[in-house]
Motif scaffolding. Structure first.
Motif, short mmCIF file in Angstrom:
data_model
loop_
_atom_site.label_atom_id
_atom_site.label_comp_id
_atom_site.label_asym_id
_atom_site.label_seq_id
_atom_site.Cartn_x
_atom_site.Cartn_y
_atom_site.Cartn_z
N PRO A 126 38.63 36.57 28.30
CA PRO A 126 38.13 36.88 29.64
C PRO A 126 39.22 36.86 30.72
O PRO A 126 39.23 37.72 31.61
CB PRO A 126 37.08 35.79 29.89
CG PRO A 126 36.61 35.41 28.53
CD PRO A 126 37.84 35.52 27.65
N LEU A 127 40.14 35.92 30.63
CA LEU A 127 41.21 35.86 31.63
C LEU A 127 42.11 37.08 31.53
O LEU A 127 42.42 37.72 32.54
CB LEU A 127 42.02 34.58 31.50
CG LEU A 127 43.23 34.46 32.44
CD1 LEU A 127 42.80 34.58 33.91
CD2 LEU A 127 43.97 33.16 32.19
N ALA A 128 42.55 37.42 30.33
CA ALA A 128 43.43 38.58 30.17
C ALA A 128 42.74 39.85 30.64
O ALA A 128 43.34 40.67 31.35
CB ALA A 128 43.88 38.71 28.73
N ARG A 129 41.48 40.02 30.28
CA ARG A 129 40.76 41.22 30.72
C ARG A 129 40.66 41.28 32.24
O ARG A 129 40.74 42.35 32.83
CB ARG A 129 39.38 41.28 30.08
CG ARG A 129 39.49 41.71 28.61
CD ARG A 129 38.15 41.97 27.99
NE ARG A 129 37.58 40.69 27.61
CZ ARG A 129 36.31 40.47 27.37
NH1 ARG A 129 35.44 41.45 27.47
NH2 ARG A 129 35.88 39.29 27.01
N ALA A 130 40.50 40.12 32.87
CA ALA A 130 40.44 40.08 34.33
C ALA A 130 41.79 40.44 34.96
O ALA A 130 41.85 41.07 36.01
CB ALA A 130 39.98 38.71 34.81
N LEU A 131 42.87 40.02 34.31
CA LEU A 131 44.20 40.20 34.88
C LEU A 131 44.86 41.54 34.58
O LEU A 131 45.69 42.01 35.37
CB LEU A 131 45.14 39.08 34.39
CG LEU A 131 44.80 37.67 34.86
CD1 LEU A 131 45.74 36.68 34.19
CD2 LEU A 131 44.88 37.57 36.38
N LEU A 132 44.55 42.15 33.44
CA LEU A 132 45.22 43.39 33.06
C LEU A 132 45.09 44.44 34.17
O LEU A 132 44.01 44.70 34.68
CB LEU A 132 44.66 43.93 31.75
CG LEU A 132 45.09 43.15 30.51
CD1 LEU A 132 44.28 43.57 29.29
CD2 LEU A 132 46.58 43.33 30.24
N GLY A 133 46.23 44.98 34.55
CA GLY A 133 46.27 46.00 35.60
C GLY A 133 46.44 45.46 37.00
O GLY A 133 46.69 46.22 37.94
N ALA A 134 46.33 44.14 37.18
CA ALA A 134 46.48 43.55 38.51
C ALA A 134 47.94 43.59 38.95
O ALA A 134 48.86 43.54 38.13
CB ALA A 134 45.98 42.10 38.51
N ARG A 135 48.14 43.65 40.25
CA ARG A 135 49.48 43.66 40.83
C ARG A 135 49.75 42.31 41.50
O ARG A 135 48.82 41.58 41.81
CB ARG A 135 49.60 44.77 41.86
CG ARG A 135 49.39 46.15 41.26
CD ARG A 135 49.48 47.25 42.33
NE ARG A 135 49.24 48.55 41.75
CZ ARG A 135 50.15 49.27 41.10
NH1 ARG A 135 51.37 48.79 40.95
NH2 ARG A 135 49.86 50.45 40.60
N ILE A 136 51.02 42.01 41.72
CA ILE A 136 51.38 40.78 42.42
C ILE A 136 50.71 40.78 43.78
O ILE A 136 50.71 41.79 44.49
CB ILE A 136 52.92 40.64 42.55
CG1 ILE A 136 53.53 40.45 41.16
CG2 ILE A 136 53.28 39.48 43.47
CD1 ILE A 136 55.04 40.40 41.12
#
Length: 160
Positions: A126-136
């Motif tokens: 769940p964490l990786a799926r939430a973070l993938l594609g996010a920018r700083i």
């Protein structure tokens, strides 16, 4: 008499072992993850060659080897993109911060390499799926059993 109450012998059990489940997700791996799978397969082959190995133990090892071969054959090695790190991707280390500025560092890896206690999380978590594609600087919601947590991506690193 029901088979549930019959003591099986070593000779009866090996054929009854169910296969290990294979994930339905794409088998993305880091180069390190693929090497770990190959090492596990070599170790299993060495163990299988031991003398006087009980039949049930040999069956377990052979089943593990079939599973490892399947994982290796389906592996798709993904390396973090070179150049500027613009967004969270597979194989990257990402640092996140919650509202209290508690910081957490994770590397997004394949399912077989995941080890959350060492900061290695599966790309399907769940964490990786939430973070993938996010920018700083971007915030995302981390869905957790203890309740959702809003986190901000504060740093990215594609290094080893």
């Amino acid at each position: 008499m029901s088979r549930a109450f019959v003591k099986e012998t070593d000779g009866d059990l090996p054929g009854d072992l169910p296969e290990l489940p294979v994930s339905p997700h794409p088998n993305y791996v880091t180069a390190r993850g693929l090497e770990l799978l190959r090492t596990r397969l070599a170790d299993a082959a060495r163990r299988r060659g031991e003398r006087d190995l009980p039949a049930i133990e040999r069956a377990h090892i052979e089943r593990e080897m079939r599973w490892l071969r399947a994982r290796i054959e389906s592996a798709m090695v993904v390396t973090p993109g070179g150049g500027a790190l613009e967004q969270v991707g597979f194989g990257m280390r990402v640092e996140i911060a919650d509202a209290d500025d508690r910081r957490f560092r994770y590397r997004i890896v394949g399912e077989d390499e995941a080890d959350p206690e060492r900061g290695l999380i599966s790309h399907v978590s769940p964490l990786a799926r939430a973070l993938l594609g996010a920018r700083i600087g971007e915030t995302r919601v981390w869905p957790r059993p203890a309740g959702d947590l809003e986190v901000e991506v504060v740093a990215l690193d594609a290094g080893p």
